[in-house]
Design an enzyme around this catalytic site. Sequence first.
Site, mmCIF file in Angstrom:
data_model
loop_
_atom_site.group_PDB
_atom_site.id
_atom_site.type_symbol
_atom_site.label_atom_id
_atom_site.label_comp_id
_atom_site.label_asym_id
_atom_site.label_seq_id
_atom_site.Cartn_x
_atom_site.Cartn_y
_atom_site.Cartn_z
ATOM 1 N N ASN A 1 72.085 23.815 73.697
ATOM 2 C CA ASN A 1 71.339 23.405 74.991
ATOM 3 C C ASN A 1 71.483 24.731 76.139
ATOM 4 O OD1 ASN A 1 70.269 22.544 77.151
ATOM 5 N ND2 ASN A 1 71.626 20.566 77.460
ATOM 6 N N LYS B 1 70.271 25.049 78.684
ATOM 7 C CA LYS B 1 69.965 24.649 80.129
ATOM 8 C C LYS B 1 69.172 25.832 80.902
ATOM 9 C CE LYS B 1 74.236 22.145 79.813
ATOM 10 N NZ LYS B 1 75.497 21.593 80.230
ATOM 11 N N HIS C 1 70.060 13.728 79.454
ATOM 12 C CA HIS C 1 70.976 14.685 79.813
ATOM 13 C C HIS C 1 71.763 14.441 80.914
ATOM 14 C CE1 HIS C 1 73.868 18.059 80.244
ATOM 15 N NE2 HIS C 1 73.696 18.334 78.944
ATOM 16 N N GLU D 1 72.686 15.856 83.300
ATOM 17 C CA GLU D 1 72.208 16.690 84.442
ATOM 18 C C GLU D 1 71.147 16.139 84.986
ATOM 19 O OE1 GLU D 1 72.914 20.554 82.317
ATOM 20 O OE2 GLU D 1 75.287 20.041 82.512
ATOM 21 N N GLU E 1 78.008 12.653 75.203
ATOM 22 C CA GLU E 1 78.375 13.728 76.141
ATOM 23 C C GLU E 1 79.198 13.155 77.410
ATOM 24 O OE1 GLU E 1 76.308 17.486 75.479
ATOM 25 O OE2 GLU E 1 74.906 16.357 76.842
ATOM 26 N N GLY F 1 80.987 21.382 80.607
ATOM 27 C CA GLY F 1 81.139 22.558 81.630
ATOM 28 C C GLY F 1 82.477 22.556 82.203
ATOM 29 N N SER G 1 82.173 20.975 76.300
ATOM 30 C CA SER G 1 83.161 22.174 75.885
ATOM 31 C C SER G 1 83.448 22.274 74.631
ATOM 32 C CB SER G 1 84.271 21.730 77.058
ATOM 33 O OG SER G 1 83.952 21.765 78.428
HETATM 34 P P1 13P Z 1 79.292 22.552 77.627
HETATM 35 O O1 13P Z 1 79.387 22.917 76.299
HETATM 36 O O2 13P Z 1 78.856 23.766 78.500
HETATM 37 O O3 13P Z 1 80.078 21.786 78.226
HETATM 38 O O4 13P Z 1 77.983 21.685 78.056
HETATM 39 C C1 13P Z 1 77.810 20.517 77.004
HETATM 40 C C2 13P Z 1 76.292 20.128 77.310
HETATM 41 O O5 13P Z 1 75.890 19.530 78.187
HETATM 42 C C3 13P Z 1 75.418 20.117 76.136
HETATM 43 O O6 13P Z 1 74.182 19.597 76.347
#
Ligand code: 13P
Length: 252
Positions: free
Chosen positions: A9, A11, A97, A99, A169, A175, A215
């Site tokens: 992803n 983003k 997601h 976010e 997740e 992150g 992560s």
């Molecule tokens: P990270 O791997 O940067 O923690 O992000 C995970 C994520 O949100 C994948 O959709």
Amino acid sequence: MRKNIVAGNWKMNKNLTEAKELIKEIKKGLKKEKVKGKRVIIAPSFVNLNSAVKKTKKSVIEVAAQNMHEAKNGAFTGEVSANMLTDLGVKTVILGHSERRSFFGETNQMLAQKVDAALANNLEIIFCFGEQLEDRKGGKHFDVVETQLKESLFHLLKENFTNIILAYEPVWAIGTGETATPEQAQEMHAFIREVLVKEYTKEMAEEVSILYGGSVKPDNAKEIFSKQDVDGGLIGGASLKSADFLAIIDAI
Ligand code: 13P
């Protein structure tokens, strides 16, 4: 069918030039025999999907969108419909997601509508969900996850789940550099499968791929992926560097 999947992803990262370069590097590093039986998916931003579909045409890499609007079309300034994605050759969309949930107010109910619209357009869904840190600290993580699944997905028929990949997740691991331990991931994934057994059937629950996200890095991927109910990963930060993403693909 349940498969090993590594999805990146991206983003809101990578402009067109950078996206083309990253795809080139991933393609170069992917050896056919190494990806046998695995799916590799990348999710660039909307504006780079067209190019990504073209650039990956002759490779095993699949292209997903990061979001879509639930309406067919209309006066929704700034939004993108399912049909706009499928017309480009995009076959998969990430929905739910954390976010999107936290920054853009997406609720379980809104996501149920997006899920229906995606399936109606033959789009496969990577459906994301997971608890906040307070939920876990308060011992509510199983309830939160069950409610997210129930309110967005459990109106569906079991047949619909052939087009759904689940991605657990935990928000506290996204992150942050903090991963769920492989045991925590396995515990939740096994719970999710139990919930699917309860709502649908054992056979169906066994067929759904459940990814872990939060992560995942080259140095922890192997251990997380070794767990019985973890079928792969949804990778954020580490999917932006070809060497890291390739190492994670190797780890599955
Ligand atoms: P990270 O791997 O940067 O923690 O992000 C995970 C994520 O949100 C994948 O959709």
